[in-house]
Design a protein around this motif. Structure first.
Motif, PDB file in Angstrom:
ATOM      1  N   THR A 114       0.402  -1.353   0.438  1.00 27.35           N
ATOM      2  CA  THR A 114      -0.006  -0.283  -0.125  1.00 27.35           C
ATOM      3  C   THR A 114       0.658   1.015  -0.206  1.00 27.35           C
ATOM      4  N   LYS A 118      -3.153   1.523   4.222  1.00 29.05           N
ATOM      5  CA  LYS A 118      -4.593   1.543   4.203  1.00 29.05           C
ATOM      6  C   LYS A 118      -4.631   0.867   3.263  1.00 29.05           C
ATOM      7  N   THR A 120      -7.332  -1.274   0.526  1.00 31.03           N
ATOM      8  CA  THR A 120      -8.987  -0.543  -0.067  1.00 31.03           C
ATOM      9  C   THR A 120     -10.119  -2.034  -0.155  1.00 31.03           C
ATOM     10  N   TYR A 154      -7.633   5.383   8.450  1.00 32.61           N
ATOM     11  CA  TYR A 154      -9.119   4.917   7.984  1.00 32.61           C
ATOM     12  C   TYR A 154     -10.433   6.129   8.387  1.00 32.61           C
ATOM     13  N   GLU A 158     -14.578   4.094   4.916  1.00 28.18           N
ATOM     14  CA  GLU A 158     -13.334   3.354   4.320  1.00 28.18           C
ATOM     15  C   GLU A 158     -14.041   2.022   5.166  1.00 28.18           C
TER      16      GLU A 158
END
Length: 348
Positions: A114, A118, A120, A154, A158
């Motif tokens: 990443t 974070k 996805t 986050y 998210e």
């Protein structure tokens, strides 16, 4: 030898900070008289009530001794012998827990690179191709860190998107919440707003990095999983005999939002530090400052000179990135003195 006899202030880790006075007071109060062991005490009952008040009546809280232990107990609830965990390649369980998940849980970590620490929903989907294939480990848990190892947070939306993707594929969502308080303080939301309300199944709630002595919690939000915690906590060597001293620290943090006061101050000191050095020649802030961590690139000569007086970690030797951490007890004066020293060594 005490650290303050060697260095004016440690910026290496919030683990280097002392214990908040309110938590010391709570420990002292809990020390009066005898109490049943292994969680059969009134302090633990109060803590368990705090967890329900904070995260919902279905939430079950279990006090443990440290963050890695909290992760192992929480993850073990959701995993079978042939299962795997999807996580960022920077995740604490993948980089700083000495292979505990692989060694103790016997599962595979499926890591994802990443740019900001974070995951996805697309990252999760990209690792699901082996579902049902008996030749491959089966993804069963998505684990995220809140705050991430790069200091980023986050948002609730998210996390909700990750939970939706995980649950649609039959996976659980786990959160390593060693700095959950810092995230909630940055996002200006409740702890529930980034856990219960967005589909998290199991998470850890960190106290040690936020003013506690040695106190973490495993919180289970998926009711079907809670039954196994007492057994796994014992088996994982995370059941304290004098549980009252652990539970009372967590209760102190959850009383009058002491967790938020401590975390918000630590976050503010990190912002003060980042803003103070951002314009200095030779310094670059490498990740958004969304918690109590500042990642900055420095010339090697300045880093070496500063480390003669301050504790902090070199994050990436090749790029010259260092990590500075602040804590609940970091003062504005300490930050300002550090900034002055950084500027002085850059100009030397």
């Amino acid at each position: 030898m005490l650290i303050d006899s060697l260095y004016p202030k440690s910026f290496a880790s919030d683990n280097h900070a002392g214990v908040h006075p309110a938590i010391l007071s709570a420990i002292s109060t809990a020390n009066e008289g005898d109490a049943p062991a292994y969680g059969g005490d009134s302090c633990t009952a109060v803590f368990e009530r705090h967890i329900k008040d904070e995260f919902g009546d279905h939430a079950e809280g279990f006090a443990v001794l440290n963050g890695a232990g909290a992760n192992m107990v929480g993850l073990a609830l959701m995993l079978g012998r042939y299962d795997a965990i999807i996580c960022a390649d920077t995740a604490h369980i993948a980089t700083h827990e000495a292979g505990a998940a692989e060694r103790l849980l016997g599962v595979k970590l499926i890591t994802v690179p990443t740019k900001d620490g974070k995951l996805t929903p697309q990252d999760i989907s990209s690792r699901l191709g082996g579902l049902g294939n008996p030749h491959e480990s089966q993804p069963r848990v998505v684990s995220i860190s809140q705050v991430t190892e790069l200091g980023t947070c986050y948002s609730p939306s998210e996390i909700a998107a990750l939970a939706e993707t995980a649950h649609e594929a039959g996976l659980y969502l786990h959160v390593d919440g060693a700095r959950l308080a810092n995230a909630a303080a940055f996002l200006n939301c409740s702890l529930r707003g980034i856990t219960t309300d967005v589909g998290v199944d199991v998470f850890s709630f960190g106290g040690t990095k936020n003013g506690a002595l040695a106190a973490e919690a495993v919180v289970v939000l998926e009711p079907s999983l809670a039954r196994g915690v007492p057994f796994l906590r014992r088996q994982s060597l995370q059941l304290a005999s004098k549980m009252r001293f652990i539970s009372t620290q967590l209760s102190a943090l959850l009383t009058d939002e002491l967790w938020r006061t401590n975390a918000a101050h630590a976050n503010a000191m990190a912002r003060r530090l980042a803003e103070g050095v951002a314009a200095l020649p030779g310094v670059g802030i490498t990740y958004p400052v969304e918690s109590n961590a500042v990642f900055a690139s420095l010339p090697e000569k300045a880093t070496a000179a500063l480390q003669e007086r301050y504790l902090f970690h070199i994050w990436d030797e090749q790029t010259g990135v260092v990590r500075w951490m602040t804590a609940f007890d970091t003062s504005p004066a300490q930050v300002d003195d550090f900034i002055e020293d950084i500027e002085r060594h850059l100009n030397a």
